[in-house]
Design a protein around this motif. Structure first.
Motif, mmCIF file in Angstrom:
data_model
loop_
_atom_site.group_PDB
_atom_site.id
_atom_site.type_symbol
_atom_site.label_atom_id
_atom_site.label_comp_id
_atom_site.label_asym_id
_atom_site.label_seq_id
_atom_site.Cartn_x
_atom_site.Cartn_y
_atom_site.Cartn_z
ATOM 1 N N PRO A 95 0.752 -1.289 0.061
ATOM 2 C CA PRO A 95 0.025 0.091 0.005
ATOM 3 C C PRO A 95 0.829 1.225 -0.031
ATOM 4 N N ARG A 96 0.278 2.479 -0.567
ATOM 5 C CA ARG A 96 0.970 3.560 -0.536
ATOM 6 C C ARG A 96 1.501 4.062 1.047
ATOM 7 N N HIS A 97 2.487 4.653 0.995
ATOM 8 C CA HIS A 97 2.892 5.221 2.537
ATOM 9 C C HIS A 97 1.901 6.271 2.988
ATOM 10 N N ALA B 14 6.122 10.567 5.835
ATOM 11 C CA ALA B 14 7.280 11.623 5.833
ATOM 12 C C ALA B 14 8.644 10.884 5.848
ATOM 13 N N HIS B 15 8.820 9.871 6.416
ATOM 14 C CA HIS B 15 10.192 9.070 6.242
ATOM 15 C C HIS B 15 10.496 9.114 4.591
ATOM 16 N N PRO C 252 14.481 12.947 1.529
ATOM 17 C CA PRO C 252 15.364 13.710 0.524
ATOM 18 C C PRO C 252 14.581 15.002 0.048
ATOM 19 N N ALA C 253 13.426 15.011 0.009
ATOM 20 C CA ALA C 253 12.762 16.175 -0.406
ATOM 21 C C ALA C 253 12.753 17.268 0.620
ATOM 22 N N PHE C 254 12.533 16.898 2.016
ATOM 23 C CA PHE C 254 12.687 17.964 3.002
ATOM 24 C C PHE C 254 14.150 18.439 3.061
#
Length: 287
Positions: free
Chosen positions: A13-15, A21-22, A26-28
């Motif tokens: 399933p999707r996160h 968040a984890h 990389p985006a953060f």
């Protein structure tokens, strides 16, 4: 046994929640880096570099925030007509992401900011510097221009998709499979499909442990294929990016495998019988 039970699940399933968040760490980090670099450039008085970098950082934060708004529970397949190369056809629809026109326009504007800033920086600073300062200025402007161009190209794709009356996604009709996404409209006839596979791009695993990033419909080799100068080369396979799907990729994959292997069942595509075949009614009833 429904079609969904004939094929083993491939995708998790999707996160969501902390796992989501984890997944976006990389985006953060990228957004923090861009905002910090932009703030530093503004403090030094370099508006042509500071403004686009801050804009890129804010754009990254907005993109991350939109991931949290995606419903982790996939929508069920629907019955929806689709316009094909030979006219309107009844179809079974598996939904994909659709961006709003405002978000697409904002993405285009962000790309324009990057391109304009890069051109202005080259025109203003290159002649004022020499040596290493000129090299760094040119390198920074080129990097800014490349980022702006890529964002602009993606924004134009999103704008074209948002302006379309046809919802993005995968449509299964009696005669063909139709894909409508950021790259436009693609279709392949069932008779031309040799196999269906789940795979990652070569050398990359964009979805990580969740599963393969693509559902690939491999075209059947025909006498006209083979890369000769007469036919212009083989026709490309139809590739469905899993990350763009809102529908359950396991259910779509199972439906493709089932209807490819059983041509006699294809007439039910686009009719209520297909929903029963896929077990949608059973889930609604809590079975």
């Amino acid at each position: 046994m429904s079609a969904a039970q004939e094929v083993e699940p491939v995708w998790a399933p999707r996160h969501r929640g902390w796992k989501l968040a984890h997944h976006l760490v990389p985006a953060f980090v990228m957004s923090a880096f861009l905002l910090g670099l932009g703030a530093w450039a503004l403090v030094l008085g370099s508006l042509l570099f500071g403004i686009p970098l801050v804009a890129f950082g804010v754009g990254t934060i907005v993109s991350v925030g939109r991931e949290f708004r995606v419903d982790p529970f996939p929508p069920d397949p629907q019955l929806r007509p689709v316009t094909t190369s030979s006219g309107l056809r009844a179809a079974t629809y598996f939904a994909a992401r659709r961006n709003s026109p405002s978000f697409a326009a904002a993405t285009v504007g962000l790309g324009v900011i990057g391109l304009v800033a890069a051109l202005a920086a080259i025109g203003r600073f290159v002649l004022l510097h020499s040596g290493f300062e000129r090299v760094w200025t040119i390198a920074g402007a080129v990097a800014l221009g490349i980022a702006g161009f890529l964002i602009l190209r993606e924004g134009l794709r999103l704008l074209r998709l948002a302006a379309s009356e046809l919802p993005p996604g995968v449509y299964l009709t009696r005669s063909r499979v139709v894909l409508h996404g950021p790259l436009g409209l693609g279709e392949v006839y069932w008779r031309d499909v040799a196999s269906v596979s789940a795979a990652d791009p070569r050398g990359r695993s964009p979805l990580g442990r969740r599963g393969p990033a693509q559902i690939v419909l491999h075209r059947r080799a025909t006498p006209g294929d083979g890369g000769t100068e007469n036919d212009g080369g083989t026709r490309p396979d139809l590739v469905v990016p899993v990350e763009l799907l809102l529908a359950d990729p396991n259910l779509l994959h199972a439906a493709l495998v089932h209807y490819l292997a059983r041509p006699g069942d294809r007439p039910e595509l686009g009719t209520p019988a297909v929903l029963e075949r896929l077990g949608v009614g059973d889930r609604d009833a809590g079975v």
